[in-house]
Scaffold this motif. Structure first.
Motif, PDB file in Angstrom:
ATOM      1  N   GLY A 142       0.779  -1.218   0.000  1.00  0.00           N
ATOM      2  CA  GLY A 142       0.000   0.000   0.000  1.00  0.00           C
ATOM      3  C   GLY A 142       0.816   1.277   0.000  1.00  0.00           C
ATOM      4  N   SER A 143       0.167   2.345  -0.470  1.00  0.00           N
ATOM      5  CA  SER A 143       0.719   3.699  -0.462  1.00  0.00           C
ATOM      6  C   SER A 143      -0.315   4.627   0.175  1.00  0.00           C
ATOM      7  N   ALA A 182       4.461   4.029  -4.507  1.00  0.00           N
ATOM      8  CA  ALA A 182       3.413   4.143  -5.519  1.00  0.00           C
ATOM      9  C   ALA A 182       3.830   3.620  -6.888  1.00  0.00           C
ATOM     10  N   THR A 183       5.118   3.651  -7.191  1.00  0.00           N
ATOM     11  CA  THR A 183       5.550   3.246  -8.530  1.00  0.00           C
ATOM     12  C   THR A 183       5.452   1.744  -8.745  1.00  0.00           C
ATOM     13  N   TRP A 184       5.379   0.976  -7.665  1.00  0.00           N
ATOM     14  CA  TRP A 184       5.355  -0.482  -7.815  1.00  0.00           C
ATOM     15  C   TRP A 184       4.329  -1.176  -6.922  1.00  0.00           C
ATOM     16  N   GLY A 185       3.678  -0.429  -6.033  1.00  0.00           N
ATOM     17  CA  GLY A 185       2.717  -1.035  -5.117  1.00  0.00           C
ATOM     18  C   GLY A 185       1.397  -1.372  -5.786  1.00  0.00           C
ATOM     19  N   ASP A 186       0.445  -1.803  -4.970  1.00  0.00           N
ATOM     20  CA  ASP A 186      -0.828  -2.318  -5.492  1.00  0.00           C
ATOM     21  C   ASP A 186      -2.015  -1.397  -5.257  1.00  0.00           C
ATOM     22  N   VAL A 187      -2.056  -0.752  -4.100  1.00  0.00           N
ATOM     23  CA  VAL A 187      -3.183   0.133  -3.781  1.00  0.00           C
ATOM     24  C   VAL A 187      -2.665   1.419  -3.158  1.00  0.00           C
ATOM     25  N   THR A 188      -3.413   2.493  -3.353  1.00  0.00           N
ATOM     26  CA  THR A 188      -3.069   3.785  -2.750  1.00  0.00           C
ATOM     27  C   THR A 188      -4.299   4.342  -2.046  1.00  0.00           C
ATOM     28  N   ILE A 189      -4.122   4.778  -0.806  1.00  0.00           N
ATOM     29  CA  ILE A 189      -5.185   5.496  -0.110  1.00  0.00           C
ATOM     30  C   ILE A 189      -5.133   6.939  -0.594  1.00  0.00           C
ATOM     31  N   VAL A 190      -6.120   7.328  -1.362  1.00  0.00           N
ATOM     32  CA  VAL A 190      -6.168   8.674  -1.943  1.00  0.00           C
ATOM     33  C   VAL A 190      -7.162   9.516  -1.156  1.00  0.00           C
ATOM     34  N   TRP A 191      -6.693  10.669  -0.714  1.00  0.00           N
ATOM     35  CA  TRP A 191      -7.547  11.621   0.005  1.00  0.00           C
ATOM     36  C   TRP A 191      -7.949  12.733  -0.962  1.00  0.00           C
ATOM     37  N   ARG A 193     -11.176  15.875  -1.982  1.00  0.00           N
ATOM     38  CA  ARG A 193     -12.256  16.709  -1.480  1.00  0.00           C
ATOM     39  C   ARG A 193     -13.547  16.439  -2.260  1.00  0.00           C
ATOM     40  N   ASP A 194     -14.575  16.055  -1.525  1.00  0.00           N
ATOM     41  CA  ASP A 194     -15.887  15.797  -2.122  1.00  0.00           C
ATOM     42  C   ASP A 194     -16.468  17.123  -2.614  1.00  0.00           C
ATOM     43  N   VAL A 195     -16.767  17.206  -3.904  1.00  0.00           N
ATOM     44  CA  VAL A 195     -17.255  18.470  -4.469  1.00  0.00           C
ATOM     45  C   VAL A 195     -18.632  18.839  -3.939  1.00  0.00           C
ATOM     46  N   ASP A 196     -19.381  17.885  -3.409  1.00  0.00           N
ATOM     47  CA  ASP A 196     -20.732  18.176  -2.933  1.00  0.00           C
ATOM     48  C   ASP A 196     -20.750  18.778  -1.537  1.00  0.00           C
ATOM     49  N   ASP A 197     -19.985  18.220  -0.603  1.00  0.00           N
ATOM     50  CA  ASP A 197     -20.018  18.754   0.770  1.00  0.00           C
ATOM     51  C   ASP A 197     -18.703  19.412   1.192  1.00  0.00           C
ATOM     52  N   ASN A 198     -17.715  19.433   0.280  1.00  0.00           N
ATOM     53  CA  ASN A 198     -16.427  20.090   0.515  1.00  0.00           C
ATOM     54  C   ASN A 198     -15.620  19.437   1.641  1.00  0.00           C
ATOM     55  N   GLN A 199     -15.949  18.191   1.971  1.00  0.00           N
ATOM     56  CA  GLN A 199     -15.221  17.476   3.020  1.00  0.00           C
ATOM     57  C   GLN A 199     -14.207  16.511   2.403  1.00  0.00           C
ATOM     58  N   VAL A 200     -13.105  16.283   3.129  1.00  0.00           N
ATOM     59  CA  VAL A 200     -12.076  15.353   2.670  1.00  0.00           C
ATOM     60  C   VAL A 200     -12.523  13.923   2.950  1.00  0.00           C
ATOM     61  N   LYS A 201     -12.419  13.077   1.939  1.00  0.00           N
ATOM     62  CA  LYS A 201     -12.782  11.672   2.065  1.00  0.00           C
ATOM     63  C   LYS A 201     -11.627  10.804   1.575  1.00  0.00           C
ATOM     64  N   GLY A 202     -11.607   9.558   2.042  1.00  0.00           N
ATOM     65  CA  GLY A 202     -10.540   8.643   1.672  1.00  0.00           C
ATOM     66  C   GLY A 202     -11.035   7.528   0.771  1.00  0.00           C
ATOM     67  N   PHE A 203     -10.187   7.106  -0.160  1.00  0.00           N
ATOM     68  CA  PHE A 203     -10.560   6.084  -1.135  1.00  0.00           C
ATOM     69  C   PHE A 203      -9.428   5.068  -1.278  1.00  0.00           C
ATOM     70  N   ILE A 204      -9.796   3.803  -1.364  1.00  0.00           N
ATOM     71  CA  ILE A 204      -8.839   2.734  -1.658  1.00  0.00           C
ATOM     72  C   ILE A 204      -8.807   2.590  -3.174  1.00  0.00           C
ATOM     73  N   VAL A 205      -7.720   3.073  -3.772  1.00  0.00           N
ATOM     74  CA  VAL A 205      -7.621   3.087  -5.234  1.00  0.00           C
ATOM     75  C   VAL A 205      -6.609   2.036  -5.673  1.00  0.00           C
ATOM     76  N   GLU A 206      -7.047   1.130  -6.512  1.00  0.00           N
ATOM     77  CA  GLU A 206      -6.125   0.131  -7.041  1.00  0.00           C
ATOM     78  C   GLU A 206      -5.260   0.785  -8.116  1.00  0.00           C
ATOM     79  N   ASN A 207      -3.951   0.574  -8.003  1.00  0.00           N
ATOM     80  CA  ASN A 207      -3.011   1.313  -8.841  1.00  0.00           C
ATOM     81  C   ASN A 207      -3.108   0.992 -10.321  1.00  0.00           C
ATOM     82  N   ARG A 208      -3.759  -0.088 -10.657  1.00  0.00           N
ATOM     83  CA  ARG A 208      -3.913  -0.429 -12.077  1.00  0.00           C
ATOM     84  C   ARG A 208      -5.262   0.021 -12.636  1.00  0.00           C
ATOM     85  N   SER A 209      -5.955   0.866 -11.885  1.00  0.00           N
ATOM     86  CA  SER A 209      -7.249   1.369 -12.348  1.00  0.00           C
ATOM     87  C   SER A 209      -7.071   2.289 -13.544  1.00  0.00           C
ATOM     88  N   PRO A 210      -7.988   2.266 -14.510  1.00  0.00           N
ATOM     89  CA  PRO A 210      -7.952   3.251 -15.600  1.00  0.00           C
ATOM     90  C   PRO A 210      -8.015   4.664 -15.032  1.00  0.00           C
TER      91      PRO A 210
END
Length: 402
Positions: A142-143, A182-191, A193-210
């Motif tokens: 992870g990253s 990030a250059t070789w790992g599998d997933v990244t926790i991406v933080w 800002r939600d455009v609807d409520d302007n709050q920071v949210k976290g996402f588990i993003v798979e590094n091979r995602s389009p």
């Protein structure tokens, strides 16, 4: 001095040991066995090759099987295939790793602390069951994607990476910089800002995602073994199932950062200790004016000052970890430790380089690597100034943040 004389002298001299007050005595026998296992791996497998990888700006993937075999990923998380154990044990393990190399300690902290910690602290039960077991086995690496090209210390209120929900999918756009693994790992926790409520949210993003693209950051002068990436997210689609269900504002991000900031304090003690112990061994063997330089008053004064820094900061870290285990640690406690320990580390590695004279700039003398890597530890996970303001707010009752 010939090899025989050198060996005889070394056996007659005190060991170069930065744990002057035997803080390791705070560990149980079982915990200490884990610490010593990590030390043996770092001394036997990592130390002989790490300077070469540091110079080449590459990661030693050949070490991963041995690292997995240590079974230390997921301290101090309970369940989900994680190692478990105390925060104090995690601190000593982190220090032992950084005592040999801060880059490997950073890899360990990013994966096992920031990435796994985000899921453990902010994920749903389903997310923990899915992601933590393979991450604990280090089958999934992870990253942690918070910092941006134009946003470092101002992440709490200034993230420009956005997330927009469309049904059961989130569309993420933006960039993240300095993202270790990030250059070789599998997933990244991406933080983002939600455009609807302007709050920071976290996402588990798979590094091979389009829409997820990463390029290696080159020309670094510190932590060169860590493969830092510049991530560009272009309409990257992430399912709602991968949104961290317990991360709904930057306060939740800060919970993760407080825990891992304590780890950076421990890492800085390890960096200082590694430089000190090498400098002490060097001083015991380096002959000038017909005798070892360790016999000179000014050299002993440098060693004394280094050991004072290491002993005092290790004491702070031990107490901080005890407070973590007791549920007493607050943001300001972690902030004070990170700020204090990295400042003292910076002094200590500088004195170690000074003790080695001109040899101190040679990579094969090890200390120069600690000096360079200390500059990164000094800055990441909150600069000294930002940590000072966190502590200042707690002790004065006034916030000086803008």
């Amino acid at each position: 001095m010939n090899r025989h004389d050198d060996t005889a002298l070394a056996s007659a001299l005190p060991e170069a040991n930065g744990d002057f007050y035997d803080f390791a005595g705070a560990l149980s026998d079982e915990e200490n066995a884990i610490r010593l296992k990590v030390r043996a791996f770092m001394e036997g497998e990592v130390k002989p090759i790490i300077s070469d990888y540091w110079e080449r700006d590459e990661f030693p993937f050949e070490l991963l099987p041995g690292f997995r075999a240590l079974g230390i990923s997921g301290i101090p998380f309970q369940g989900y295939g994680c190692t478990g154990g105390s925060s104090t044990l995690l601190g000593f393990v982190t220090m032992e790793i950084a005592r040999v190399d801060s880059s490997i300690a950073t890899f360990f902290g990013v994966h096992g602390g920031l990435a796994m910690g985000s899921i453990y602290l902010c994920g749903s039960e389903e997310q923990k069951q899915k992601w933590l077991p393979p991450m604990a086995r280090m089958e999934t690496i992870g990253s942690f994607g918070l910092t941006e090209p134009e946003v470092g210390s101002g992440a709490a209120g200034g993230l420009t990476t956005t997330a927009r929900r469309e049904g059961d999918t989130w569309i993420i756009n933006g960039q993240k910089k300095w993202i270790g693994n990030a250059t070789w790992g599998d997933v990244t926790i991406v933080w983002a800002r939600d455009v609807d409520d302007n709050q920071v949210k976290g996402f588990i993003v798979e590094n091979r995602s389009p829409g997820f693209h990463v390029e290696k950051i080159l020309h670094k002068m510190a932590l060169r073994v860590v493969q830092n990436g510049l991530i560009t997210l272009t309409d990257c689609r992430v399912p709602e199932a991968n949104r961290l269900q317990g991360a709904n504002s930057f306060r939740d991000t800060a919970r993760v950062l407080a825990a891992t900031r304590a780890g950076v304090a421990w890492e800085s003690v390890g960096c200082a200790r590694g430089a000190y112990e090498y400098a002490l061994r060097y001083a015991q063997r380096r002959i000038q004016f017909g005798k070892p330089i360790a016999s000179f008053q000014l050299v002993q004064d440098l060693l004394f000052r280094m050991l004072c820094n290491i002993t005092s900061t290790q004491a702070v870290c031990v107490r901080l970890s005890q407070m973590q285990d007791q549920g007493l640690m607050r943001d300001e406690h972690a902030a004070l430790a990170k700020g204090l320990c990295t400042v003292r580390m910076r002094e200590t590695v500088g004195w170690a380089r000074e003790l080695l004279g001109g040899n101190g700039i040679l990579l094969d003398q090890q200390v120069g690597r600690f000096v360079a890597d200390a500059e990164a530890l000094y800055s990441y996970e909150g600069t000294r100034e930002m940590n000072a303001l966190i502590v200042g707010r707690a002790i004065t009752g006034f916030s000086a943040f803008v």
